[in-house]
Design a protein around this motif. Structure first.
Motif, short mmCIF file in Angstrom:
data_model
loop_
_atom_site.label_atom_id
_atom_site.label_comp_id
_atom_site.label_asym_id
_atom_site.label_seq_id
_atom_site.Cartn_x
_atom_site.Cartn_y
_atom_site.Cartn_z
N THR A 162 0.80 -1.22 0.00
CA THR A 162 0.00 0.00 0.00
C THR A 162 0.83 1.27 0.00
OG1 THR A 162 -0.16 -0.13 2.42
CG2 THR A 162 -1.98 -1.08 1.14
N LEU A 163 2.10 1.19 0.39
CA LEU A 163 2.94 2.39 0.49
C LEU A 163 3.03 3.18 -0.83
CD1 LEU A 163 5.91 1.53 2.89
CD2 LEU A 163 4.27 3.41 3.10
N PRO A 164 3.26 2.53 -1.99
CA PRO A 164 3.33 3.33 -3.23
C PRO A 164 2.04 4.10 -3.51
CG PRO A 164 4.22 1.13 -3.58
CD PRO A 164 3.56 1.12 -2.24
N PHE A 165 0.90 3.47 -3.26
CA PHE A 165 -0.39 4.14 -3.49
C PHE A 165 -0.59 5.26 -2.46
CE2 PHE A 165 -0.84 -0.22 -5.04
CZ PHE A 165 -1.29 0.01 -6.34
N ALA A 166 -0.11 5.02 -1.24
CA ALA A 166 -0.24 6.04 -0.20
C ALA A 166 0.57 7.28 -0.56
CB ALA A 166 0.21 5.48 1.15
N LEU A 167 1.80 7.07 -1.03
CA LEU A 167 2.66 8.20 -1.39
C LEU A 167 2.08 8.96 -2.59
CD1 LEU A 167 6.17 6.52 -0.97
CD2 LEU A 167 5.07 8.18 0.56
N ALA A 168 1.49 8.21 -3.53
CA ALA A 168 0.94 8.85 -4.73
C ALA A 168 -0.32 9.65 -4.43
CB ALA A 168 0.63 7.78 -5.79
N THR A 169 -1.04 9.26 -3.37
CA THR A 169 -2.31 9.94 -3.05
C THR A 169 -2.25 10.69 -1.73
OG1 THR A 169 -3.18 7.92 -1.99
CG2 THR A 169 -3.64 8.21 -4.34
N TRP A 170 -1.04 10.92 -1.21
CA TRP A 170 -0.93 11.60 0.08
C TRP A 170 -1.54 13.00 -0.04
CZ3 TRP A 170 0.68 9.21 4.45
CH2 TRP A 170 0.80 9.99 5.59
N PRO A 171 -2.38 13.40 0.90
CA PRO A 171 -3.07 14.69 0.78
C PRO A 171 -2.10 15.87 0.75
CG PRO A 171 -3.49 13.66 2.92
CD PRO A 171 -2.78 12.66 2.11
N ALA A 172 -2.44 16.84 -0.11
CA ALA A 172 -1.59 18.03 -0.24
C ALA A 172 -1.72 18.93 0.98
CB ALA A 172 -1.97 18.79 -1.51
N GLN A 173 -2.91 18.96 1.57
CA GLN A 173 -3.13 19.80 2.74
C GLN A 173 -2.65 19.10 4.00
OE1 GLN A 173 -5.39 18.17 1.08
NE2 GLN A 173 -6.84 17.18 2.48
N SER A 174 -2.35 19.88 5.02
CA SER A 174 -1.90 19.28 6.28
C SER A 174 -3.03 18.50 6.92
CB SER A 174 -1.41 20.38 7.23
OG SER A 174 -2.47 21.26 7.55
N ILE A 175 -2.65 17.43 7.60
CA ILE A 175 -3.63 16.55 8.23
C ILE A 175 -3.81 16.98 9.68
CG2 ILE A 175 -4.15 14.17 8.89
CD1 ILE A 175 -2.38 13.33 6.50
N PRO A 176 -5.05 17.21 10.13
CA PRO A 176 -5.29 17.66 11.50
C PRO A 176 -4.76 16.68 12.54
CG PRO A 176 -7.28 17.89 10.17
CD PRO A 176 -6.30 17.10 9.35
N GLY A 177 -4.41 17.20 13.70
CA GLY A 177 -3.88 16.38 14.77
C GLY A 177 -4.85 15.30 15.22
N THR A 178 -6.14 15.60 15.21
CA THR A 178 -7.14 14.61 15.61
C THR A 178 -7.10 13.39 14.71
OG1 THR A 178 -8.58 16.33 16.47
CG2 THR A 178 -9.59 14.20 16.04
N SER A 179 -6.96 13.62 13.41
CA SER A 179 -6.90 12.51 12.47
C SER A 179 -5.61 11.71 12.64
CB SER A 179 -7.03 13.02 11.04
OG SER A 179 -8.32 13.55 10.81
N TRP A 180 -4.50 12.38 12.93
CA TRP A 180 -3.26 11.67 13.19
C TRP A 180 -3.38 10.79 14.44
CZ3 TRP A 180 0.69 10.21 10.56
CH2 TRP A 180 1.14 10.94 9.45
N LEU A 181 -4.00 11.34 15.48
CA LEU A 181 -4.19 10.54 16.70
C LEU A 181 -5.05 9.31 16.41
CD1 LEU A 181 -4.76 13.34 19.39
CD2 LEU A 181 -2.79 11.78 19.20
N ALA A 182 -6.10 9.49 15.60
CA ALA A 182 -6.97 8.37 15.25
C ALA A 182 -6.20 7.33 14.44
CB ALA A 182 -8.18 8.87 14.46
N ALA A 183 -5.36 7.77 13.51
CA ALA A 183 -4.58 6.84 12.70
C ALA A 183 -3.57 6.07 13.54
CB ALA A 183 -3.86 7.61 11.58
#
Length: 298
Positions: free
Chosen positions: A204-225
Motif C-alpha cells: 500500500t505504500l506506493p499508493f499512499a505516497l501517490a495519493t498523500w493529501p496536499a493539505q496538512s492533516i489535523p492532529g485529531t486525524s493523526w491521533l486516530a490513525a
C-alpha cells in the motif's frame, strides 16, 4: 476489524477466570473502536494513506513475534504470506477505509460480522467442505441482514455502496482464513500476522505516497490513525493471541459477537452518529446468523 487469522492455536488450561472476560471485553471495545477511528481519519488521509499508516505501525508492534518465530518460516511460506497479506489486510483495510468516508462507522462494524459466515461459504465453494443445513440457514439469514443494511437510509442517503465494500472485505477475510488454515499450518499466529501486515504495508505504500493529501492533516486525524495502527491492530492482535493461548481459538473467537455492538456504540456516543431501526434489524439478523452457525450440533 476482522478476527485475526489463526495458524496454530495453542490451548492451555483456563487460568485467571477474571482476566479472560476482561480481555475479551477490552478487545471487543478496541476492535469496535477501529471503525470509529477510520471514520474520523479517512476523510483527511484518504483510504490508501490511512491504511499505510495503520499497517506500518501495526506491523512494527508485531515484529517481535516474527523475529521469534523466523525459524518456523520456510522459503515456500513467503509467497503465501504475501498473498494472505493482500487478501487479509491490504485490500480489505482499504475497502473499510473507503466505506468509512461514505457511511457511519456502525455500518462497517455490522457488515464485518459476515466474516465468520464467509469463512464457511468459501470452505464449501472452493475446498469442498461439507456445509450443514444449520449453516446454510445461517448464511441465508446473514445475507438477508446485508440486504436490510444496504437498503437502509442514513440521514436521507443510502449506504449501499459502503455496505458492498465492507461485505466484500469480509469475503476476502473468509478466503484468507481458509488459505492460512490449509497452507500456513505450523507457522505461529503472531508471525503470520506480523508478516502479512508487513507485506500489506509494502503493497500500500506506493499508493499512499501517490495519493498523500496536499493539505496538512489535523492532529485529531493523526491521533486516530496512530490509535488504529498501534492499539487496534498491533496491541489488539497481541491480546488476541494471549486469549488463544489461555482459552483456545474456539472460545477466543466469541469476541466476534461483541465487536459490532461496540462499533455502533462508540460511533453513537463519541461521533453522534444515528442508530437506526434498520441497523438494529440488520445487526440482529447478521449476529443471530453467526451465533446459529457457530452452535455445536447436539
Amino acid at each position: 476489524m476482522s478476527t485475526p487469522l489463526i495458524a496454530r492455536p495453542a490451548v492451555s488450561p483456563v487460568s485467571g477466570s477474571w482476566l479472560t472476560p476482561l480481555e475479551l471485553g477490552g478487545l471487543a471495545a478496541v476492535w469496535g473502536a477501529s471503525f470509529m477511528f477510520m471514520r474520523i481519519a479517512a476523510a483527511d488521509f484518504g483510504p490508501f494513506p490511512l491504511v499505510a499508516v495503520r499497517l506500518v505501525m501495526g506491523s512494527l508492534v508485531l515484529m517481535p513475534f516474527l523475529l521469534k518465530a523466523r525459524s518456523a518460516i520456510t522459503r515456500a511460506h513467503w509467497p503465501k504470506l504475501a498473498l494472505v497479506g493482500a487478501l487479509n489486510a491490504a485490500v480489505p483495510f482499504v475497502l473499510f477505509a473507503w466505506a468509512a468516508r461514505q457511511a457511519p462507522a456502525g455500518i462497517s462494524a455490522i457488515a464485518n460480522s459476515m466474516t465468520v459466515l464467509f469463512t464457511s461459504l468459501v470452505a464449501f465453494l472452493f475446498y469442498k467442505e461439507r456445509i450443514t443445513s444449520r449453516r446454510a440457514v445461517a448464511l441465508a439469514i446473514g445475507f438477508a441482514g446485508v440486504v436490510v443494511l444496504a437498503s437502509s437510509k442514513i440521514e436521507g442517503a443510502s449506504p449501499g455502496l459502503a455496505v458492498a465494500a465492507a461485505v466484500f472485505a469480509a469475503f476476502l477475510y473468509g478466503i484468507s482464513a481458509n488459505m492460512v488454515r490449509r497452507h500456513l499450518t505450523g507457522v505461529p499466529a503472531g508471525a503470520v500476522a506480523a508478516a502479512t501486515l508487513g507485506f500489506a504495508a509494502l503493497m500500500t505504500l506506493p499508493f499512499a505516497l501517490a495519493t498523500w493529501p496536499a493539505q496538512s492533516i489535523p492532529g485529531t486525524s493523526w491521533l486516530a490513525a496512530v490509535a488504529l495502527g498501534v492499539v487496534c491492530t498491533g496491541a489488539g492482535y497481541v491480546v488476541y493471541y494471549r486469549l488463544i493461548a489461555r482459552i483456545g481459538a474456539a472460545r477466543a473467537v466469541t469476541v466476534t459477537y461483541l465487536v459490532p455492538l461496540f462499533g455502533v456504540a462508540w460511533s453513537w456516543l463519541l461521533l453522534g452518529e444515528p442508530v437506526t431501526l434498520t441497523m438494529v434489524v440488520a445487526g440482529t439478523l447478521i449476529l443471530g446468523s453467526v451465533a446459529l452457525s457457530q452452535r455445536q450440533s447436539s
